[in-house]
Design a protein around this motif. Structure first.
Motif, PDB file in Angstrom:
ATOM      1  N   PHE A  98      18.622   6.879 -14.926  1.00 17.40           N
ATOM      2  CA  PHE A  98      17.592   6.777 -15.984  1.00 17.40           C
ATOM      3  C   PHE A  98      17.042   5.366 -16.122  1.00 17.40           C
ATOM      4  CE2 PHE A  98      21.661   6.197 -18.368  1.00 17.40           C
ATOM      5  CZ  PHE A  98      21.422   4.970 -18.973  1.00 17.40           C
ATOM      6  N   HIS A  99      15.802   5.305 -16.689  1.00 15.47           N
ATOM      7  CA  HIS A  99      15.244   4.044 -17.205  1.00 15.47           C
ATOM      8  C   HIS A  99      15.605   3.994 -18.687  1.00 15.47           C
ATOM      9  CE1 HIS A  99      12.356   5.218 -14.018  1.00 15.47           C
ATOM     10  NE2 HIS A  99      12.096   3.943 -13.855  1.00 15.47           N
ATOM     11  N   ASP A 100      15.600   2.816 -19.273  1.00 16.80           N
ATOM     12  CA  ASP A 100      15.911   2.703 -20.707  1.00 16.80           C
ATOM     13  C   ASP A 100      15.032   3.614 -21.562  1.00 16.80           C
ATOM     14  OD1 ASP A 100      13.698   1.124 -20.087  1.00 16.80           O
ATOM     15  OD2 ASP A 100      14.445  -0.706 -21.032  1.00 16.80           O
ATOM     16  N   LEU A 229      17.187  -3.358  -4.920  1.00 15.42           N
ATOM     17  CA  LEU A 229      15.735  -3.507  -5.025  1.00 15.42           C
ATOM     18  C   LEU A 229      15.148  -2.239  -4.433  1.00 15.42           C
ATOM     19  CD1 LEU A 229      14.879  -7.118  -3.735  1.00 15.42           C
ATOM     20  CD2 LEU A 229      15.271  -6.368  -6.099  1.00 15.42           C
ATOM     21  N   GLU A 230      14.102  -1.739  -5.058  1.00 16.05           N
ATOM     22  CA  GLU A 230      13.461  -0.516  -4.538  1.00 16.05           C
ATOM     23  C   GLU A 230      12.080  -0.861  -3.996  1.00 16.05           C
ATOM     24  OE1 GLU A 230      13.686   3.004  -7.040  1.00 16.05           O
ATOM     25  OE2 GLU A 230      11.768   3.687  -6.233  1.00 16.05           O
ATOM     26  N   PRO A 231      11.918  -0.860  -2.677  1.00 12.84           N
ATOM     27  CA  PRO A 231      10.620  -1.237  -2.107  1.00 12.84           C
ATOM     28  C   PRO A 231       9.510  -0.235  -2.421  1.00 12.84           C
ATOM     29  CG  PRO A 231      12.345  -1.167  -0.398  1.00 12.84           C
ATOM     30  CD  PRO A 231      12.903  -0.515  -1.621  1.00 12.84           C
ATOM     31  N   ILE A 265      16.009   3.013  -1.064  1.00 11.18           N
ATOM     32  CA  ILE A 265      14.854   3.419  -0.245  1.00 11.18           C
ATOM     33  C   ILE A 265      14.304   4.756  -0.714  1.00 11.18           C
ATOM     34  CG2 ILE A 265      14.109   4.063   2.091  1.00 11.18           C
ATOM     35  CD1 ILE A 265      14.792   1.113   1.893  1.00 11.18           C
ATOM     36  N   GLU A 266      13.010   4.772  -1.001  1.00 12.59           N
ATOM     37  CA  GLU A 266      12.363   6.025  -1.430  1.00 12.59           C
ATOM     38  C   GLU A 266      11.430   6.529  -0.344  1.00 12.59           C
ATOM     39  OE1 GLU A 266      11.102   6.328  -5.469  1.00 12.59           O
ATOM     40  OE2 GLU A 266       9.343   7.521  -4.947  1.00 12.59           O
ATOM     41  N   ALA A 267      11.549   7.813  -0.038  1.00  7.40           N
ATOM     42  CA  ALA A 267      10.769   8.409   1.057  1.00  7.40           C
ATOM     43  C   ALA A 267       9.264   8.204   0.870  1.00  7.40           C
ATOM     44  CB  ALA A 267      11.086   9.895   1.158  1.00  7.40           C
ATOM     45  N   ASN A 268       8.761   8.524  -0.308  1.00  7.01           N
ATOM     46  CA  ASN A 268       7.322   8.443  -0.553  1.00  7.01           C
ATOM     47  C   ASN A 268       6.820   6.994  -0.541  1.00  7.01           C
ATOM     48  OD1 ASN A 268       5.255  10.444  -2.853  1.00  7.01           O
ATOM     49  ND2 ASN A 268       4.657   9.199  -1.125  1.00  7.01           N
ATOM     50  N   HIS A 269       7.674   6.055  -0.916  1.00  9.13           N
ATOM     51  CA  HIS A 269       7.283   4.643  -0.869  1.00  9.13           C
ATOM     52  C   HIS A 269       7.186   4.175   0.576  1.00  9.13           C
ATOM     53  CE1 HIS A 269       9.030   3.829  -5.176  1.00  9.13           C
ATOM     54  NE2 HIS A 269       8.124   4.788  -5.145  1.00  9.13           N
ATOM     55  N   ALA A 270       8.083   4.701   1.421  1.00  6.95           N
ATOM     56  CA  ALA A 270       8.057   4.336   2.842  1.00  6.95           C
ATOM     57  C   ALA A 270       6.728   4.729   3.455  1.00  6.95           C
ATOM     58  CB  ALA A 270       9.205   5.034   3.577  1.00  6.95           C
ATOM     59  N   ILE A 293      19.296   6.005  -2.112  1.00  7.32           N
ATOM     60  CA  ILE A 293      18.045   6.664  -1.685  1.00  7.32           C
ATOM     61  C   ILE A 293      17.398   7.381  -2.861  1.00  7.32           C
ATOM     62  CG2 ILE A 293      17.160   8.612  -0.312  1.00  7.32           C
ATOM     63  CD1 ILE A 293      19.113   7.794   1.909  1.00  7.32           C
ATOM     64  N   ASP A 294      16.071   7.222  -2.985  1.00  3.50           N
ATOM     65  CA  ASP A 294      15.295   8.071  -3.882  1.00  3.50           C
ATOM     66  C   ASP A 294      14.705   9.176  -3.033  1.00  3.50           C
ATOM     67  OD1 ASP A 294      15.930   6.845  -6.208  1.00  3.50           O
ATOM     68  OD2 ASP A 294      13.897   6.167  -6.698  1.00  3.50           O
ATOM     69  N   ALA A 295      15.268  10.366  -3.191  1.00  2.13           N
ATOM     70  CA  ALA A 295      14.914  11.495  -2.334  1.00  2.13           C
ATOM     71  C   ALA A 295      13.678  12.199  -2.889  1.00  2.13           C
ATOM     72  CB  ALA A 295      16.089  12.465  -2.277  1.00  2.13           C
ATOM     73  N   TRP A 304      -1.321   8.661  -2.565  1.00  2.00           N
ATOM     74  CA  TRP A 304      -0.537   8.100  -3.662  1.00  2.00           C
ATOM     75  C   TRP A 304       0.869   8.684  -3.683  1.00  2.00           C
ATOM     76  CZ3 TRP A 304      -4.732  11.369  -4.412  1.00  2.00           C
ATOM     77  CH2 TRP A 304      -4.489  12.581  -5.057  1.00  2.00           C
ATOM     78  N   ASP A 305       1.629   8.213  -4.673  1.00  2.00           N
ATOM     79  CA  ASP A 305       3.044   8.553  -4.788  1.00  2.00           C
ATOM     80  C   ASP A 305       3.172   9.898  -5.506  1.00  2.00           C
ATOM     81  OD1 ASP A 305       5.755   8.113  -4.734  1.00  2.00           O
ATOM     82  OD2 ASP A 305       5.773   6.646  -6.363  1.00  2.00           O
ATOM     83  N   THR A 306       3.162  10.981  -4.731  1.00  2.00           N
ATOM     84  CA  THR A 306       3.146  12.302  -5.372  1.00  2.00           C
ATOM     85  C   THR A 306       4.529  12.732  -5.855  1.00  2.00           C
ATOM     86  OG1 THR A 306       3.356  13.385  -3.209  1.00  2.00           O
ATOM     87  CG2 THR A 306       1.126  13.103  -4.072  1.00  2.00           C
ATOM     88  N   PHE A 336      17.006  12.391  -6.904  1.00  2.00           N
ATOM     89  CA  PHE A 336      15.732  13.102  -6.774  1.00  2.00           C
ATOM     90  C   PHE A 336      14.669  12.448  -7.642  1.00  2.00           C
ATOM     91  CE2 PHE A 336      18.580  16.391  -5.153  1.00  2.00           C
ATOM     92  CZ  PHE A 336      17.902  16.693  -3.976  1.00  2.00           C
ATOM     93  N   ASP A 337      14.028  11.421  -7.095  1.00  2.00           N
ATOM     94  CA  ASP A 337      12.895  10.806  -7.784  1.00  2.00           C
ATOM     95  C   ASP A 337      11.700  11.710  -7.478  1.00  2.00           C
ATOM     96  OD1 ASP A 337      11.124   9.249  -9.069  1.00  2.00           O
ATOM     97  OD2 ASP A 337      11.641   7.369  -8.062  1.00  2.00           O
ATOM     98  N   ALA A 338      11.750  12.894  -8.061  1.00  2.00           N
ATOM     99  CA  ALA A 338      10.795  13.952  -7.712  1.00  2.00           C
ATOM    100  C   ALA A 338      10.497  14.794  -8.938  1.00  2.00           C
ATOM    101  CB  ALA A 338      11.396  14.833  -6.623  1.00  2.00           C
TER     102      ALA A 338
HETATM  103  C1  XUL Z   1       8.224   4.524  -9.059  1.00  3.22           C
HETATM  104  C2  XUL Z   1       9.665   4.743  -8.831  1.00  3.22           C
HETATM  105  C3  XUL Z   1      10.563   4.443  -9.975  1.00  3.22           C
HETATM  106  C4  XUL Z   1      11.839   3.817  -9.575  1.00  3.22           C
HETATM  107  C5  XUL Z   1      12.676   3.347 -10.731  1.00  3.22           C
HETATM  108  O1  XUL Z   1       7.441   4.814  -7.977  1.00  3.22           O
HETATM  109  O2  XUL Z   1      10.069   5.155  -7.774  1.00  3.22           O
HETATM  110  O3  XUL Z   1      10.771   5.619 -10.685  1.00  3.22           O
HETATM  111  O4  XUL Z   1      12.604   4.692  -8.816  1.00  3.22           O
HETATM  112  O5  XUL Z   1      11.988   2.533 -11.592  1.00  3.22           O
END
Ligand code: XUL
Ligand code: CO
Length: 436
Positions: A98-100, A229-231, A265-270, A293-295, A304-306, A336-338
């Motif tokens: 979670f975020h705050d 760090l999340e690229p 590492i997030e798939a959609n960011h890659a 991993i953010d799956a 964009w980041d769908t 699951f950042d989905a």
């Molecule tokens: C935004 C994103 C965020 C991070 C956490 O694109 O991926 O949700 O995972 O701040």
């Protein structure tokens, strides 16, 4: 179709036509000496699952996650937390993130927001224990509020830097209280839209100072988890400082954060960065930055980041291949950042989306194991570099030669033949593994 309430627990039922069962994910099945749940370490993302209501640039909410409690925000967030843990139970998910601002209402002042946050952390601590769940990581939303419009740690306004620090301090305190495995930094607006108004050198140094202070505070307080760090290359800013894995690793080294910081590492960011998901994972691993991993998956036709639930098995297979090669997850996992599509707006869709994503990764794991056990790909790569195992090649990798010796050696060579890369053959092997 069953309703949400009919589904008590989603279980593995190979070949079943019941949509609320796993066809490939069998949590306790042991693969390569470890249960699937430990290989995959699935996490529920609070922001998409518990909060997001389908709002987009052109339209309003298509889902209601307020439990009829908009007038009593603290009561609403307690209900949301109950729902989160109920969902994790139903889906057999062991972790959450979670975020705050995902878990508590924001107050009129920073102090009030942090008070609400701390209260909700206490509430969640009880639920977490009761349900036997773990916090994979938490983070601070230092990009949503208008004060962060020009960044947080990279804001031109030092008061904003201080507010961001206060939020991260509260987040680290929560991570310690909840026993989190990690803490994430995604630089939502840490970047710029135009260099005409930007002091890049100061912004980068401030970002470095921010990470150093966060680490130092956390370690002094006894936090043992990993920092990530999340690229992401762009969105919301035109250019983000955490562009991709290579850029983040350079940042980590420049500011002396190695050892404490790895990558999420997030798939959609890659794909937004013009890389494959697998490329970003490999870059992380070879640089000692493989973490979590953010799956999810993007849409190659949209720019964009769908944040879609991952269902592309080729991608999940190559991801799990990289994970296995990296030695598996330690502090990290698959978050699951989905989010469900705006039109998939029922509570049943939440279950179905997680089932789809978890099964795609379970299948990915099974296929990655098959790929490794088959051995043809690994063998091919090994053979391809065989010239570095003896003779001049061995001297090169062992650092036992120099430019003069190499030049003398090269002068004695006749025609040089480089072997075929056999790409089409290797791609056919992958299809065999996947579909035979
Ligand atoms: C935004 C994103 C965020 C991070 C956490 O694109 O991926 O949700 O995972 O701040
Ligand atoms: Co993410």
């Amino acid at each position: 179709m069953k309703t949400y309430n009919d589904v008590k627990k989603v279980v593995y039922a190979k070949g079943s036509k019941d949509p609320f069962t796993y066809k490939f994910y069998d949590p306790d099945e042991v693969i390569l000496g470890k249960p699937m749940r430990e290989h995959l370490k699935f996490a529920l993302s609070y922001w998409h699952t518990i909060d997001a209501e389908g709002v987009d640039m052109f339209g309003s909410a298509t889902m209601d996650k307020s439990f009829g409690l908009k007038d009593d925000p603290m009561a609403m967030f307690r209900k949301k937390a109950d729902f989160a843990f109920e969902l994790m139970d139903k889906l057999q998910i062991d972790y959450y993130c979670f975020h705050d601002v995902d878990i508590a209402p924001e107050g009129a002042t920073v102090a009030e927001s942090i008070k609400n946050f701390n209260e909700m952390v206490d509430y969640i601590a009880v639920l977490q224990k009761k349900h036997g769940k773990k916090l994979l990581w938490n983070t601070a939303n230092n990009f949503g509020d208008k004060k962060f419009m020009a960044g947080a740690a990279t804001s031109p306004n030092a008061d904003v830097f201080a507010v961001a620090a206060a939020k991260v301090k509260a987040g680290i305190d929560a991570a310690i209280k909840l026993g989190a495995d990690g803490y994430v930094f995604w630089g939502g607006r840490e970047g710029y839209d135009t260099l005409l108004n930007t002091d890049m050198a100061l912004e980068l140094d401030n970002l470095g100072r921010f990470m150093q202070m966060s680490r130092d505070y956390a370690r002094a307080k006894g936090f043992k988890g990993a920092f990530y760090l999340e690229p992401k290359p762009k969105e919301p800013t035109k250019h983000q400082y955490d562009f991709d894995a290579a850029t983040c690793m350079n940042f980590i080294r420049t500011y002396g954060l190695e050892g404490d910081f790895k990558l999420n590492i997030e798939a959609n960011h890659a794909t937004l960065a013009g890389h494959t998901f697998q490329h970003e994972l490999r870059v992380a691993t070879v640089n000692g930055g493989f973490g979590s991993i953010d799956a999810n998956q993007g849409d190659y036709l949209l720019g964009w980041d769908t944040d879609q639930f991952p269902t592309n098995v080729y991608e999940t297979m190559m991801c799990m291949y990289e994970v296995l090669k990296a030695g598996g997850f330690t502090t990290g996992g698959l978050n699951f950042d989905a989010k469900t599509r705006r039109q998939s707006n029922t509570v049943e869709d939440i279950l179905l989306a997680y089932i789809a994503g978890m099964d795609a990764f379970a299948l990915g794991l099974r296929l990655a194991v098959k790929l490794i056990e088959d051995g043809r790909i690994d063998e091919f790569v090994k053979d391809r570099y065989a010239s570095y195992s003896s003779g001049i090649g061995k001297k090169i990798v062992e650092g036992k030669t120099n430019l003069q010796e190499l030049s003398d050696y090269a002068m004695g060579l006749g025609e040089i033949k480089v072997d075929s890369g056999r790409q089409e053959y290797l791609e056919a092997v992958i299809n065999e593994i996947m579909f035979e």
